[in-house]
Design an enzyme around this catalytic site. Sequence first.
Site, mmCIF file in Angstrom:
data_model
loop_
_atom_site.group_PDB
_atom_site.id
_atom_site.type_symbol
_atom_site.label_atom_id
_atom_site.label_comp_id
_atom_site.label_asym_id
_atom_site.label_seq_id
_atom_site.Cartn_x
_atom_site.Cartn_y
_atom_site.Cartn_z
ATOM 1 N N LEU A 1 9.344 2.090 1.969
ATOM 2 C CA LEU A 1 8.467 2.988 1.695
ATOM 3 C C LEU A 1 7.303 2.436 0.541
ATOM 4 O O LEU A 1 7.881 1.728 -0.298
ATOM 5 C CB LEU A 1 8.899 4.374 1.319
ATOM 6 N N HIS B 1 2.948 5.808 1.970
ATOM 7 C CA HIS B 1 3.974 6.938 2.338
ATOM 8 C C HIS B 1 4.122 8.162 1.344
ATOM 9 O O HIS B 1 4.228 9.121 1.404
ATOM 10 C CB HIS B 1 5.493 6.318 2.360
#
Length: 282
Positions: free
Chosen positions: A33, A37
């Site tokens: 991530l 994100h």
Amino acid sequence: MQIIKNILPMQEAAAKAKRKGKTIGFVPTMGALHEGHASLLKQCRKDNDISVLSIFVNPKQFGPQEDFANYPREEKKDCLLAKKEKVDIIFYPSMKAMYAEGYLTYIDVESLNSKLCGQFRPGHFKGVATIVGKLLNIVSPDILYLGQKDAQQCVVLQKMITDLNWPVKVKVMPTVREPDGLAMSSRNKYLTVQERLQAPILYKALLQAKKAVTQGERDATKIRYLIETLIRENSASHIDYVECVDSNTLLPLKTLSGKVLIAIAVKFGQARLIDNIVLNIS
Ligand code: PAF
């Protein structure tokens, strides 16, 4: 924050939330991530009572020569980011849970799947549509959050949701960029120092194209040539494609008009990077 690793408990958690009249927002990811994100998770948190993040590196969307084995897996770091973004549930299924032995069923969004990246990654969008279809059935979200960087993925998934009558709204969030313009991507990790210095040319070239359109250029061939030349002159990369297409049908345009997606895919060594801009042209 709850971490759920099996399908049934995830379905039960979603059903429980629904019974209480709560809305569910869903951000599907393959982990590793980053701030892109995080922006999806922030919007998800803002819009919904419950936010669900899934992390699953989906083998069905990788070609045999692609980076499935090497795709970054960063469970601990991902959990920290999820916590920071106040995710309620991380759905973290195993391979066996998602694709039991003898798995046979796929979703194929015909014709859209073979355009742009589909020409270079056969089967990729079939893999993406299948896993997201399965995840929608497990998580039952009200809103699905996707990033504009993966423009074709957004078009394919929106079409799947419409065609298959899933009661899910899709929210596409703007691409998050590094200060020098490079679109954030888990695959930026593959760039060498030299390639990382060159990679911002992708967005710079797209901005030059936008400028040319603002100044009146409508010829798609000229716009593509402008982008290709800038990338070739400023990097040692390999261009998979530079295309000007209708943003809904992904059909190529000769003359730019309406909502136009200018999409590019370029290989820098081990990293295949994609980027795009959308222009509203009258
Ligand atoms: O964009 C991604 O990370 C993946 O394609 C997705 C939507 C999580 C499906 O595996």
